[in-house]
Motif scaffolding. Sequence first.
Motif, mmCIF file in Angstrom:
data_model
loop_
_atom_site.group_PDB
_atom_site.id
_atom_site.type_symbol
_atom_site.label_atom_id
_atom_site.label_comp_id
_atom_site.label_asym_id
_atom_site.label_seq_id
_atom_site.Cartn_x
_atom_site.Cartn_y
_atom_site.Cartn_z
ATOM 1 N N LYS A 191 10.999 45.687 72.487
ATOM 2 C CA LYS A 191 12.082 46.660 72.406
ATOM 3 C C LYS A 191 11.590 47.995 72.956
ATOM 4 O O LYS A 191 10.399 48.291 72.950
ATOM 5 C CB LYS A 191 12.590 46.821 70.967
ATOM 6 C CG LYS A 191 11.542 47.285 69.973
ATOM 7 C CD LYS A 191 12.116 47.319 68.568
ATOM 8 C CE LYS A 191 11.043 47.735 67.561
ATOM 9 N NZ LYS A 191 11.578 47.760 66.176
ATOM 10 N N PHE A 220 29.853 51.621 64.658
ATOM 11 C CA PHE A 220 29.033 50.448 64.378
ATOM 12 C C PHE A 220 29.942 49.331 63.876
ATOM 13 O O PHE A 220 31.172 49.492 63.848
ATOM 14 C CB PHE A 220 27.919 50.766 63.375
ATOM 15 C CG PHE A 220 28.393 51.428 62.109
ATOM 16 C CD1 PHE A 220 28.635 50.687 60.969
ATOM 17 C CD2 PHE A 220 28.586 52.811 62.056
ATOM 18 C CE1 PHE A 220 29.070 51.282 59.798
ATOM 19 C CE2 PHE A 220 29.024 53.422 60.887
ATOM 20 C CZ PHE A 220 29.263 52.665 59.763
ATOM 21 N N GLU A 239 22.103 49.797 60.385
ATOM 22 C CA GLU A 239 23.263 49.479 61.221
ATOM 23 C C GLU A 239 22.876 49.386 62.693
ATOM 24 O O GLU A 239 21.921 50.019 63.142
ATOM 25 C CB GLU A 239 24.348 50.557 61.055
ATOM 26 C CG GLU A 239 24.863 50.726 59.637
ATOM 27 C CD GLU A 239 25.667 49.536 59.141
ATOM 28 O OE1 GLU A 239 26.017 48.669 59.965
ATOM 29 O OE2 GLU A 239 25.937 49.474 57.936
ATOM 30 N N THR A 240 23.629 48.620 63.441
ATOM 31 C CA THR A 240 23.502 48.577 64.901
ATOM 32 C C THR A 240 24.626 49.426 65.480
ATOM 33 O O THR A 240 25.806 49.088 65.330
ATOM 34 C CB THR A 240 23.604 47.134 65.418
ATOM 35 O OG1 THR A 240 22.522 46.370 64.898
ATOM 36 C CG2 THR A 240 23.548 47.106 66.944
ATOM 37 N N ASN A 242 27.120 50.897 68.100
ATOM 38 C CA ASN A 242 27.732 50.507 69.369
ATOM 39 C C ASN A 242 27.695 51.659 70.365
ATOM 40 O O ASN A 242 27.532 51.444 71.569
ATOM 41 C CB ASN A 242 29.181 50.073 69.152
ATOM 42 C CG ASN A 242 29.288 48.925 68.165
ATOM 43 O OD1 ASN A 242 29.860 49.068 67.091
ATOM 44 N ND2 ASN A 242 28.708 47.791 68.513
ATOM 45 N N GLY A 260 23.860 47.434 71.640
ATOM 46 C CA GLY A 260 23.664 48.278 70.470
ATOM 47 C C GLY A 260 22.309 48.962 70.385
ATOM 48 O O GLY A 260 21.327 48.555 71.000
ATOM 49 N N THR A 262 19.444 50.069 67.547
ATOM 50 C CA THR A 262 18.995 49.729 66.193
ATOM 51 C C THR A 262 18.015 50.785 65.690
ATOM 52 O O THR A 262 17.433 51.530 66.481
ATOM 53 C CB THR A 262 18.322 48.348 66.170
ATOM 54 O OG1 THR A 262 17.206 48.346 67.056
ATOM 55 C CG2 THR A 262 19.300 47.258 66.586
ATOM 56 N N SER A 264 18.403 53.569 64.219
ATOM 57 C CA SER A 264 18.772 54.874 64.767
ATOM 58 C C SER A 264 18.482 55.996 63.786
ATOM 59 O O SER A 264 18.672 55.857 62.577
ATOM 60 C CB SER A 264 20.256 54.888 65.133
ATOM 61 O OG SER A 264 20.532 53.919 66.117
ATOM 62 N N GLN A 287 16.952 46.303 72.790
ATOM 63 C CA GLN A 287 16.183 45.062 72.889
ATOM 64 C C GLN A 287 15.643 44.838 74.307
ATOM 65 O O GLN A 287 16.282 45.182 75.304
ATOM 66 C CB GLN A 287 17.061 43.885 72.487
ATOM 67 C CG GLN A 287 16.297 42.650 72.064
ATOM 68 C CD GLN A 287 15.507 42.861 70.768
ATOM 69 O OE1 GLN A 287 15.918 43.623 69.900
ATOM 70 N NE2 GLN A 287 14.361 42.208 70.671
#
Length: 598
Positions: A191, A220, A239-240, A242, A260, A262, A264, A287
Motif C-alpha cells: 500500500k 464512506f 472506515e474506507t 470514498n 477508497g 483507508t 485516514s 492499495q
Amino acid sequence: MQQNKGIDKSQMISFAVLCLVLFGFMFYFQNKQSKEEQVKAQEQKTEQVKNAVKQTQASNINPNVTSGAIQTASLSNKELNVEFSSLGGQVSKVQLSEYKAYDHKTDKADLPLYLIDKKNSNYGFQFKDKTGKVINTKDLVFTPAVNGNAVTMTATYNNAVIQFIYTLLPKYTLDFKVRTKGLAAVTSDNKADFIWDYSVRNLEKGRAQEQSHSEFSYAFNNYKDYDYDGRTEMSEEKETLNWIGVKQQFFSSVIEAKNGFTQSKGNQEAIEEGEYLKKLNFEGFVQMTGSELNQDFTWYFMPLDLPLLKSYDKNFDEILPLGWSFIGWMNRYFFMWLYSVIAGWGLSAGWVIFLMTIIVKLILSPIMYKQHKLSAMMKVIRPEIDEVNAKLKDADPMKKQQATMEIYRKAGVNQMAGCLPALVQIPIFYALFRFFPNYIDLRGQGFWFAKDLTAYDDLIKLPFKIPFLGDHLSVFALACTIVILIYTVMTSGNMQQPQQEGMPNMKVLMYIFPITFLFFLNTSASGLSWYYFVSNAINILIILVIKYVILDEKKIHAQIQANKEKPKSEGKFQKKMREMMEKAQNQQQIQEQQKKKK
C-alpha cells in the motif's frame, strides 16, 4: 384602570418616520454605489493557451532539483484552467473561469478565482524502497506530455516508471490515473500513503465567516454516509473513505479514490491573518497490487451549487452545510425553491429576499394572530392579577403564583400558547442562518450599499477594533437592531414582572437581547440582517393592524367574562403545574414545621 404600555399613535408616526429615514438612507447609498460602478474600468481578461508546455524556474521549490528543470503543462475548458508541475507531477494551479474572488484592496470581487495557486496544495504517494528509504512522488521530477485534453506526467525511479495521467472533463472534473511499471523491483510495500497538504485561500469578504466554513468533508460506506470535521484533528481509522475534500464557503477541492482511502487521518490549523484561512493535512492509504501502484482517482474543483452537486450522485450535496434534518429540508425544498421562483421574475436579490420575507410572514400570520390575541387577553385581566398580588403582598410566593394561575384558568388563557410562535421561528431562524451565507446564487449579489449579500456590509468603517464587533458597523445590522428594539417595546408592555425577590427583570433582559443581536449580525451575511429587518418591520405593522383594526378589547373582555361562567376542564399541563405547586407548597410547610419544632 391599567394604562396601555404598548405603542400609541404618536409612536406609530415615529416608527413610520424612522422607516422612511432608513429607506432614504439606503437609497442614497444605492445611488452612490451605482455611480462608483459606472466609473469602474473593465477588467482585462488574460487568455490562457491550451495544451501549452513551458519552462519555469525551479529555485525555491526543491533544493535537490536544478534551476530551470521544472516544466508546467496546462489544460483548459470553459469551467477550469488547470496547470500541472513536473515537480511531483501534481496539479499546481486551478482557476474557476466563471467566478471571481474578492479583492480586499479594492473592496470588489474582481480577482481571478484560484483554488490552487502559489504552492498552497501539495500531494504525493509515499512508499519505502527495499533499503528502507522513504520515497514520495511529490519529490520526483516528471516529464509532461500533452495530448488533446489529457496530460501524461512520467517519472522514473531506479528504472521503475511512474505515470500520472490527467484528463480534463466537463463539470469541474479532472480524471487522475496512476500507473506504474517495474515498481515491484523497487519496493515490497502493498500500500502507498497518499499525503495531501492544503492551505485554504481567502476568497470571500467575510474572513471569519469563510474560515468557520472551511473544513474536511468526506464520504464512506459506498458513498452512502457523509461526515465533516472542523476540529483540530480528524480520524477515520476504521472506515474506507470514498472521497476526501476540503470545503470552503462556496467551493470545494475533492479527490475521489475509486478503491477508497483507508486508515485516514488529518489535522487542521487556523491561520489568523494573511492570504490563507486554514492549513489542512490529510493522510490515507491506497492499495498496491503486487507492489505496483495502479489506481484510479478523480479530482473535483467545484462550486457548491446544489443542482450541480446532486448531479454527480456521489453524496456531494451533503457538502453544502444547509443544516441537519428538518432545517436542511426547509432550505433545500422551500427557501431555495422560493428564492429561485421569485428570482425568475427578474428582481434583484434584495427584493427577492423582501418578497420571501412577506410570504413567510403570511404563512405564519395565523400563529401571530393567536399570539397577539393572547397578549390582548392578558392585558384585559392584568387589573385582576395586580389586585391579587396586592392582596397577597405578604403571602407566600407560591400562593401568589397559584392565585395568578387560577385567574388565567378561569379566563380561559393558556400561557403556553404564547410560546408557540417563538418555538416555530427558532428552526426558521436557524435555517436562514445556514441559507444566506451558503447559497451560491446570492454570492456577489449586491443590494443598496451591501456589495455582497452573503457577507457583511461595512459602510461605516471604524478607526479601531471593538471586541466581538470588529472594525466596522453594518448598516443592515443597525437597522435590524433598531426595529427589534421597537418591537420589544411594543410587546413587553403586558409582560408580568416577577414578584419574588432576586428574580431578574424580564423587560431588562428583553432590551439587552437586541443589543447582543447587533454583535452577532455585524459580521454575518447582510442578507440575513436585511431579512430580519424586513421581518421585524412587518411584525410591527401586524401588531398595529391587529391592535387597532382587528382586535376589540371590549369583545375580548366580554369573552373572558363568558369564559369565567363556563365549567372549567383542567388541561394536562395546567394539572401538572398545579400538582407540582401543591407538592412544593406541602414540602415548604413541612420544612417550616420542622424549623418551629427545633
